[in-house]
Design a protein around this motif. Structure first.
Motif, PDB file in Angstrom:
ATOM      1  N   MET A  30       2.090  10.212   9.792  1.00  0.00           N
ATOM      2  CA  MET A  30       1.880   9.863   8.388  1.00  0.00           C
ATOM      3  C   MET A  30       1.132  10.938   7.647  1.00  0.00           C
ATOM      4  O   MET A  30       0.360  11.689   8.202  1.00  0.00           O
ATOM      5  CB  MET A  30       1.205   8.514   8.254  1.00  0.00           C
ATOM      6  CG  MET A  30      -0.293   8.474   8.352  1.00  0.00           C
ATOM      7  SD  MET A  30      -0.802   6.794   8.059  1.00  0.00           S
ATOM      8  CE  MET A  30      -0.473   6.662   6.323  1.00  0.00           C
ATOM      9  N   HIS A  82       1.678   4.386  -2.915  1.00  0.00           N
ATOM     10  CA  HIS A  82       1.616   5.849  -2.780  1.00  0.00           C
ATOM     11  C   HIS A  82       2.837   6.472  -3.477  1.00  0.00           C
ATOM     12  O   HIS A  82       2.727   7.505  -4.134  1.00  0.00           O
ATOM     13  CB  HIS A  82       1.649   6.264  -1.305  1.00  0.00           C
ATOM     14  CG  HIS A  82       0.322   6.183  -0.591  1.00  0.00           C
ATOM     15  ND1 HIS A  82      -0.837   6.737  -1.092  1.00  0.00           N
ATOM     16  CD2 HIS A  82      -0.018   5.644   0.607  1.00  0.00           C
ATOM     17  CE1 HIS A  82      -1.831   6.529  -0.228  1.00  0.00           C
ATOM     18  NE2 HIS A  82      -1.359   5.857   0.806  1.00  0.00           N
ATOM     19  N   GLU A 114      -6.015   7.087  -1.333  1.00  0.00           N
ATOM     20  CA  GLU A 114      -6.003   5.895  -0.477  1.00  0.00           C
ATOM     21  C   GLU A 114      -6.598   4.691  -1.206  1.00  0.00           C
ATOM     22  O   GLU A 114      -6.050   3.587  -1.153  1.00  0.00           O
ATOM     23  CB  GLU A 114      -6.772   6.144   0.826  1.00  0.00           C
ATOM     24  CG  GLU A 114      -6.095   7.119   1.774  1.00  0.00           C
ATOM     25  CD  GLU A 114      -4.664   6.738   2.108  1.00  0.00           C
ATOM     26  OE1 GLU A 114      -4.293   5.571   1.944  1.00  0.00           O
ATOM     27  OE2 GLU A 114      -3.910   7.633   2.516  1.00  0.00           O
ATOM     28  N   HIS A 152       0.841  -1.199   0.000  1.00  0.00           N
ATOM     29  CA  HIS A 152       0.000   0.000   0.000  1.00  0.00           C
ATOM     30  C   HIS A 152       0.883   1.260   0.000  1.00  0.00           C
ATOM     31  O   HIS A 152       0.672   2.171  -0.798  1.00  0.00           O
ATOM     32  CB  HIS A 152      -0.929  -0.035   1.225  1.00  0.00           C
ATOM     33  CG  HIS A 152      -1.729   1.209   1.430  1.00  0.00           C
ATOM     34  ND1 HIS A 152      -3.042   1.320   1.028  1.00  0.00           N
ATOM     35  CD2 HIS A 152      -1.405   2.401   1.992  1.00  0.00           C
ATOM     36  CE1 HIS A 152      -3.483   2.537   1.333  1.00  0.00           C
ATOM     37  NE2 HIS A 152      -2.517   3.207   1.929  1.00  0.00           N
ATOM     38  N   GLU A 153       1.888   1.270   0.868  1.00  0.00           N
ATOM     39  CA  GLU A 153       2.753   2.456   0.967  1.00  0.00           C
ATOM     40  C   GLU A 153       3.604   2.648  -0.288  1.00  0.00           C
ATOM     41  O   GLU A 153       3.778   3.763  -0.766  1.00  0.00           O
ATOM     42  CB  GLU A 153       3.649   2.375   2.216  1.00  0.00           C
ATOM     43  CG  GLU A 153       2.885   2.427   3.535  1.00  0.00           C
ATOM     44  CD  GLU A 153       1.992   3.657   3.668  1.00  0.00           C
ATOM     45  OE1 GLU A 153       2.337   4.726   3.146  1.00  0.00           O
ATOM     46  OE2 GLU A 153       0.920   3.533   4.289  1.00  0.00           O
ATOM     47  N   TYR A 180      -3.507  11.528   2.961  1.00  0.00           N
ATOM     48  CA  TYR A 180      -3.822  11.584   1.537  1.00  0.00           C
ATOM     49  C   TYR A 180      -5.335  11.668   1.371  1.00  0.00           C
ATOM     50  O   TYR A 180      -6.094  11.305   2.273  1.00  0.00           O
ATOM     51  CB  TYR A 180      -3.326  10.325   0.825  1.00  0.00           C
ATOM     52  CG  TYR A 180      -1.834  10.138   0.845  1.00  0.00           C
ATOM     53  CD1 TYR A 180      -1.001  10.895   0.021  1.00  0.00           C
ATOM     54  CD2 TYR A 180      -1.251   9.182   1.663  1.00  0.00           C
ATOM     55  CE1 TYR A 180       0.366  10.716   0.022  1.00  0.00           C
ATOM     56  CE2 TYR A 180       0.122   8.997   1.677  1.00  0.00           C
ATOM     57  CZ  TYR A 180       0.928   9.755   0.851  1.00  0.00           C
ATOM     58  OH  TYR A 180       2.271   9.570   0.859  1.00  0.00           O
ATOM     59  N   HIS A 189      -7.412   7.163   6.789  1.00  0.00           N
ATOM     60  CA  HIS A 189      -8.199   6.265   5.946  1.00  0.00           C
ATOM     61  C   HIS A 189      -8.571   5.027   6.747  1.00  0.00           C
ATOM     62  O   HIS A 189      -7.963   3.986   6.636  1.00  0.00           O
ATOM     63  CB  HIS A 189      -7.483   5.900   4.658  1.00  0.00           C
ATOM     64  CG  HIS A 189      -6.035   5.507   4.845  1.00  0.00           C
ATOM     65  ND1 HIS A 189      -5.143   6.249   5.537  1.00  0.00           N
ATOM     66  CD2 HIS A 189      -5.352   4.436   4.414  1.00  0.00           C
ATOM     67  CE1 HIS A 189      -3.970   5.670   5.513  1.00  0.00           C
ATOM     68  NE2 HIS A 189      -4.071   4.551   4.844  1.00  0.00           N
TER      69      HIS A 189
HETATM   70 ZN   LIG Z   1      -2.331   5.217   2.553  1.00  0.00          ZN
END
Ligand SMILES: [Zn+2]
Length: 262
Positions: free
Chosen positions: A171, A127, A179, A123-124, A174, A225
């Motif tokens: 963090m 981004h 997300e 997931h990261e 976003y 999120h």
């Molecule tokens: Zn994220």
């Protein structure tokens, strides 16, 4: 009337143009790749003042290996990715511009397998691949920011931005569309890298259950999120669309050894 119609049409086209298509990783960005790399280097200095980096080479090497395997499944690799572990027991991971991904010790402790760790890292990484950080900076601050960053006429600007964007949760917040796209690309990346993306769904379910029992346990996890039922349903629907395949078994021996070192 006619002019109003034209204006409304233009507005509709403009708004549609702003929507994020899940499969499109390129969007409006005023910051060049080179600028993003430099921005990332400077951001990293600020982040590493706020977070204690774990220096155990075995831990770093392990997380780096998982990260590189995932990059093999990414759509585009524009940066020399750097993966680091930070000493923080909240369940979290975050990416900053320029392909730098940080994993909290809390995430390693909460995950029960390499695949679960890979899910959040995918997931990261997504981004970073879709350059959500600099695209969001572009949307929020526009030309004035880019000029200041490029001209470097305000040396405190980066520190201020880092504090604003990463806040106390550690963090960047976003937009919901970014997300959703990071989940979408994350599932794809896992699958291509040979990690069963079901691991993302089950890990999210597990974390959602922990959060329900004890809201404080996940206070900072994905604060921007949350792990809603809708989010988990989206991940599930996307996994169902993937061509069926057998995933290689993941040996969790090293994962467990790394956990025991924390
Ligand atoms: Zn994220």
């Amino acid at each position: 009337m006619r002019i109003a119609f034209v204006l409304v049409s233009l507005l509709t086209v403009f708004l549609a143009g702003c929507a994020v298509s899940m499969t499109d990783i390129h969007g409006f960005n005023l910051i060049t790749l080179d600028q993003e790399r430099e921005l990332g280097n400077n951001f990293a200095v600020e982040i590493e003042k706020q977070h204690q980096v774990v220096n155990d080479p075995e831990v770093t090497r392990y997380v780096d290996r998982v990260g590189r395997r995932l990059l093999g499944g990414a759509r585009e690799v524009n940066f020399d990715y750097v993966f680091k572990v930070v000493k923080d027991d909240s369940v979290n991971a975050f990416a900053i511009p320029g392909g730098r991904v940080y994993v909290n010790t809390g995430l390693l402790k909460a995950a029960d397998s390499e695949t679960e760790l890979a899910a959040v890292m995918a997931h990261e990484i997504s981004h970073s691949v879709a350059r959500h950080g600099t695209r969001q900076l572009t949307q929020q601050y526009g030309y004035s920011l880019v000029l200041s960053l490029v001209l470097g006429d305000n040396p405190n600007l980066l520190a201020q931005l880092a504090a604003q964007l990463f806040g106390q949760a550690g963090m960047m917040s976003y937009s919901r569309e970014f997300e959703n796209q990071a989940d979408y690309l994350g599932v794809e990346t896992m699958s291509r890298a040979g990690y069963n993306p079901l691991g993302m769904e089950t890990f999210f379910q597990k974390l959602a259950a922990i959060g329900e029992r004890n809201p404080n346990a996940l206070a900072s996890f994905f604060s921007s999120h949350p792990l809603t039922a809708e989010r988990i349903r989206r991940v599930d629907a996307e996994i169902a669309k993937l061509p069926p395949r057998q995933y290689p078994a993941i040996d969790n021996l090293e994962f467990r050894r790394i956990k025991s070192r924390l």
